[in-house]
Write a protein that holds these residues in place. Structure first.
Motif, PDB file in Angstrom:
ATOM      1  N   ALA A 125       0.811  -1.217   0.000  1.00 34.98           N
ATOM      2  CA  ALA A 125       0.000   0.000   0.000  1.00 34.98           C
ATOM      3  C   ALA A 125       0.842   1.263   0.000  1.00 34.98           C
ATOM      4  N   LYS A 126       2.074   1.166   0.492  1.00 31.42           N
ATOM      5  CA  LYS A 126       2.959   2.339   0.460  1.00 31.42           C
ATOM      6  C   LYS A 126       4.407   1.892   0.288  1.00 31.42           C
ATOM      7  N   LYS A 127       5.191   2.796  -0.292  1.00 31.29           N
ATOM      8  CA  LYS A 127       6.613   2.517  -0.483  1.00 31.29           C
ATOM      9  C   LYS A 127       7.386   2.935   0.762  1.00 31.29           C
ATOM     10  N   PRO A 128       8.625   2.385   0.925  1.00 26.75           N
ATOM     11  CA  PRO A 128       9.312   1.466   0.022  1.00 26.75           C
ATOM     12  C   PRO A 128       8.768   0.044   0.137  1.00 26.75           C
ATOM     13  N   TYR A 129       9.006  -0.750  -0.931  1.00 31.85           N
ATOM     14  CA  TYR A 129       8.595  -2.132  -0.929  1.00 31.85           C
ATOM     15  C   TYR A 129       9.722  -3.001  -0.369  1.00 31.85           C
ATOM     16  N   PRO A 130       9.372  -4.127   0.237  1.00 28.48           N
ATOM     17  CA  PRO A 130      10.418  -5.060   0.674  1.00 28.48           C
ATOM     18  C   PRO A 130      11.094  -5.726  -0.520  1.00 28.48           C
ATOM     19  N   LYS A 131      12.278  -6.249  -0.295  1.00 26.70           N
ATOM     20  CA  LYS A 131      12.991  -7.004  -1.332  1.00 26.70           C
ATOM     21  C   LYS A 131      12.629  -8.487  -1.287  1.00 26.70           C
ATOM     22  N   ALA A 132      12.085  -8.932  -0.151  1.00 26.98           N
ATOM     23  CA  ALA A 132      11.686 -10.332  -0.011  1.00 26.98           C
ATOM     24  C   ALA A 132      10.504 -10.422   0.940  1.00 26.98           C
ATOM     25  N   VAL A 133       9.670 -11.426   0.721  1.00 33.41           N
ATOM     26  CA  VAL A 133       8.524 -11.688   1.597  1.00 33.41           C
ATOM     27  C   VAL A 133       8.576 -13.148   2.017  1.00 33.41           C
ATOM     28  N   TYR A 134       8.467 -13.376   3.321  1.00 33.56           N
ATOM     29  CA  TYR A 134       8.383 -14.725   3.864  1.00 33.56           C
ATOM     30  C   TYR A 134       6.965 -14.922   4.401  1.00 33.56           C
ATOM     31  N   HIS A 149       0.162  -5.973  -8.845  1.00 29.19           N
ATOM     32  CA  HIS A 149       0.752  -4.653  -8.585  1.00 29.19           C
ATOM     33  C   HIS A 149       1.758  -4.258  -9.666  1.00 29.19           C
ATOM     34  N   GLY A 150       1.957  -5.159 -10.632  1.00 28.00           N
ATOM     35  CA  GLY A 150       2.891  -4.870 -11.719  1.00 28.00           C
ATOM     36  C   GLY A 150       4.339  -5.126 -11.378  1.00 28.00           C
ATOM     37  N   LEU A 151       4.571  -5.866 -10.314  1.00 31.09           N
ATOM     38  CA  LEU A 151       5.938  -6.174  -9.894  1.00 31.09           C
ATOM     39  C   LEU A 151       6.312  -7.586 -10.342  1.00 31.09           C
ATOM     40  N   ARG A 152       7.612  -7.814 -10.491  1.00 31.32           N
ATOM     41  CA  ARG A 152       8.099  -9.104 -10.981  1.00 31.32           C
ATOM     42  C   ARG A 152       8.663  -9.937  -9.831  1.00 31.32           C
ATOM     43  N   LEU A 153       8.474 -11.241  -9.962  1.00 30.24           N
ATOM     44  CA  LEU A 153       9.071 -12.210  -9.040  1.00 30.24           C
ATOM     45  C   LEU A 153      10.109 -13.045  -9.797  1.00 30.24           C
ATOM     46  N   PRO A 154      11.315 -13.115  -9.325  1.00 27.46           N
ATOM     47  CA  PRO A 154      11.845 -12.563  -8.075  1.00 27.46           C
ATOM     48  C   PRO A 154      12.598 -11.248  -8.263  1.00 27.46           C
ATOM     49  N   GLU A 155      12.581 -10.687  -9.470  1.00 29.80           N
ATOM     50  CA  GLU A 155      13.427  -9.521  -9.757  1.00 29.80           C
ATOM     51  C   GLU A 155      13.130  -8.342  -8.831  1.00 29.80           C
ATOM     52  N   ASP A 156      11.841  -8.077  -8.589  1.00 33.97           N
ATOM     53  CA  ASP A 156      11.477  -6.958  -7.719  1.00 33.97           C
ATOM     54  C   ASP A 156      11.296  -7.401  -6.268  1.00 33.97           C
ATOM     55  N   ILE A 157      10.626  -8.505  -6.092  1.00 29.22           N
ATOM     56  CA  ILE A 157      10.386  -9.037  -4.749  1.00 29.22           C
ATOM     57  C   ILE A 157      10.553 -10.557  -4.778  1.00 29.22           C
ATOM     58  N   LEU A 213      10.108 -14.278  -2.942  1.00 25.52           N
ATOM     59  CA  LEU A 213       9.010 -14.823  -2.145  1.00 25.52           C
ATOM     60  C   LEU A 213       9.354 -16.221  -1.656  1.00 25.52           C
ATOM     61  N   VAL A 214       9.114 -16.454  -0.357  1.00 26.39           N
ATOM     62  CA  VAL A 214       9.364 -17.766   0.248  1.00 26.39           C
ATOM     63  C   VAL A 214       8.127 -18.181   1.036  1.00 26.39           C
ATOM     64  N   GLY A 215       7.685 -19.418   0.848  1.00 26.55           N
ATOM     65  CA  GLY A 215       6.550 -19.947   1.586  1.00 26.55           C
ATOM     66  C   GLY A 215       6.981 -20.981   2.611  1.00 26.55           C
ATOM     67  N   CYS A 216       6.028 -21.761   3.060  1.00 24.22           N
ATOM     68  CA  CYS A 216       6.315 -22.794   4.053  1.00 24.22           C
ATOM     69  C   CYS A 216       5.299 -23.925   3.939  1.00 24.22           C
ATOM     70  N   ASP A 217       5.769 -25.149   3.887  1.00 25.85           N
ATOM     71  CA  ASP A 217       5.025 -26.416   3.907  1.00 25.85           C
ATOM     72  C   ASP A 217       5.453 -27.333   2.762  1.00 25.85           C
ATOM     73  N   ASP A 218       5.769 -26.762   1.571  1.00 25.65           N
ATOM     74  CA  ASP A 218       6.092 -27.525   0.372  1.00 25.65           C
ATOM     75  C   ASP A 218       4.909 -28.380  -0.067  1.00 25.65           C
ATOM     76  N   ILE A 219       3.769 -27.728  -0.267  1.00 27.70           N
ATOM     77  CA  ILE A 219       2.616 -28.431  -0.830  1.00 27.70           C
ATOM     78  C   ILE A 219       2.837 -28.628  -2.337  1.00 27.70           C
ATOM     79  N   LYS A 226       7.932 -21.005  -9.838  1.00 21.30           N
ATOM     80  CA  LYS A 226       7.861 -22.079  -8.849  1.00 21.30           C
ATOM     81  C   LYS A 226       8.283 -21.521  -7.486  1.00 21.30           C
ATOM     82  N   LEU A 227       7.533 -21.915  -6.455  1.00 20.54           N
ATOM     83  CA  LEU A 227       7.683 -21.285  -5.144  1.00 20.54           C
ATOM     84  C   LEU A 227       8.790 -21.914  -4.307  1.00 20.54           C
ATOM     85  N   THR A 228       9.726 -21.071  -3.870  1.00 17.18           N
ATOM     86  CA  THR A 228      10.696 -21.473  -2.855  1.00 17.18           C
ATOM     87  C   THR A 228       9.950 -21.630  -1.530  1.00 17.18           C
ATOM     88  N   THR A 229      10.270 -22.676  -0.795  1.00 15.81           N
ATOM     89  CA  THR A 229       9.502 -22.960   0.419  1.00 15.81           C
ATOM     90  C   THR A 229      10.337 -23.760   1.405  1.00 15.81           C
TER      91      THR A 229
END
Length: 344
Positions: free
Chosen positions: A240-249, A266-274, A276-282, A291-294
């Motif tokens: 909703a406001k800048k600055p944006y994070p470089k990574a999201v967990y 939002h028009g941002l690229r993964l992973p170039e702009d942000i 992303l890491v998840g959890c569980d490896d479904i 493909k999601l890093t997890t």
């Protein structure tokens, strides 16, 4: 006419309980008596009924399955579905069936019915899955004489054990990996605040951030409910406001997939702009774009451990215990960084 256990006992000149003990390989029966009974069983082709086994052994060979908590994870939840399948196969080989307890109550004021139902159906033990907190219904069952094992829900009862992934390590592994790859601006999407899993993963996140001296931006700390829509909404708040994070967990893959959709919108690229890491490896992690890093939880091992721990409690072979399973970081495209040697 179908033979009964009493017929076999009468032919052998022993009690029905003795016949049952011999069929279930109990100790304390003489070799001569065992041979006599087994010869009669073989010659008559006798097949014991379920009710006969239950009556003689005082066991139902039924295990109650309970999905606890205010958020109903349902049978098709991708993480718990794999855990349950592993559990089901393992207890099935040991001769047990599973009775699923509904948590949809006709009377919404009834919150204490798990224990009465478990006693009504004479279940030998219960497997309790997930949950945000130990509700009164679960607490009463946990504190009873019925053996219970929790998966991702800590139990403290006199006949209860629990098994979970080491959730502090889950978060620590993510932050360490990002730190080793020069990522410092890290956002975090937690599960519900009252969830035992969320609490431990969040503690692990803050602890690892502090350990590596990474500043914490409170605007980048958001909460969801482990489901995709909540991850989407949490990510929208972060952006909703800048600055944006470089990574999201995100503390679950489902929330990470929701966050992925929000980042793209939002028009941002993964992973170039942000990143992303998840959890569980479904399973869906392997097919998302990117493909999601997890962080992988060993769902098969969790299910097997829960099964053996519960059977041991049922048979009186062990004291209650807690077991933590190590997680494994699975590097894929959404993180945009290569795996390096972790700190020791």
């Amino acid at each position: 006419m179908k033979l009964t256990i009493r017929d076999i006992a009468k032919m052998a000149g022993v009690s029905p309980a003795t016949v049952s003990k011999i069929m279930n390989n109990y100790d304390g029966i003489s070799i001569r008596t065992k041979e006599k009974v087994m010869n009669i069983i073989e010659s008559t082709g006798y097949q014991p009924t379920f009710s006969a086994k239950s009556l003689a052994t005082k066991k139902s060979n039924l295990i109650g399955l309970i999905y606890a908590g205010k958020i109903n994870v349902e049978l098709n939840h991708p993480f718990f579905n794999e855990v349950i399948n592993s559990f089901k196969k393992t207890v099935g080989y040991m001769g047990y069936d599973i009775l699923i307890f509904s948590n949809e109550k006709f009377n919404k004021e009834r919150e204490d019915d798990y224990l009465p139902r478990a006693r009504h159906f004479h279940v030998d033990g219960c497997l309790i899955i997930a949950g945000e907190e130990i509700e009164s219904a679960i607490y009463d069952l946990d504190q009873s004489e019925i053996p219970c094992v929790g998966v991702d829900i800590p139990l403290t009862g006199p006949m209860s054990s629990y098994v979970a992934t080491d959730n502090r390590k889950v978060s620590a592994n993510v932050i360490e990996h990002l730190y080793l790859n020069s990522v410092r601006d890290i956002a975090y999407i937690s599960g519900t605040k009252d969830s035992p899993i969320s609490k431990v993963r969040t503690e692990g996140f803050f602890s690892a951030m502090n350990q590596f001296g990474i500043p914490i931006n409170e605007d980048w700390i958001q909460y969801g409910d482990f489901h995709e829509q909540s991850g989407y909404e949490a990510m929208k708040r972060i952006l909703a406001k800048k600055p944006y994070p470089k990574a999201v967990y995100a503390a679950s893959d489902m929330m990470a997939l929701g966050a992925m959709n929000a980042i793209k919108e939002h028009g941002l690229r993964l992973p170039e702009d942000i990143a992303l890491v998840g959890c569980d490896d479904i399973e869906a992690c392997r097919y998302s774009d990117p493909k999601l890093t997890t962080v992988k939880q060993d769902k098969e091992k969790l299910g097997k451990l829960a099964a053996y721990m519960l059977i041991d409690l049922i048979n009186g072979n062990t004291e209650p215990k807690s077991v933590l399973v190590d997680p494994e970081l699975m590097i894929r495209e959404s993180c945009g960084v290569k795996k390096r040697t972790q700190l020791r």
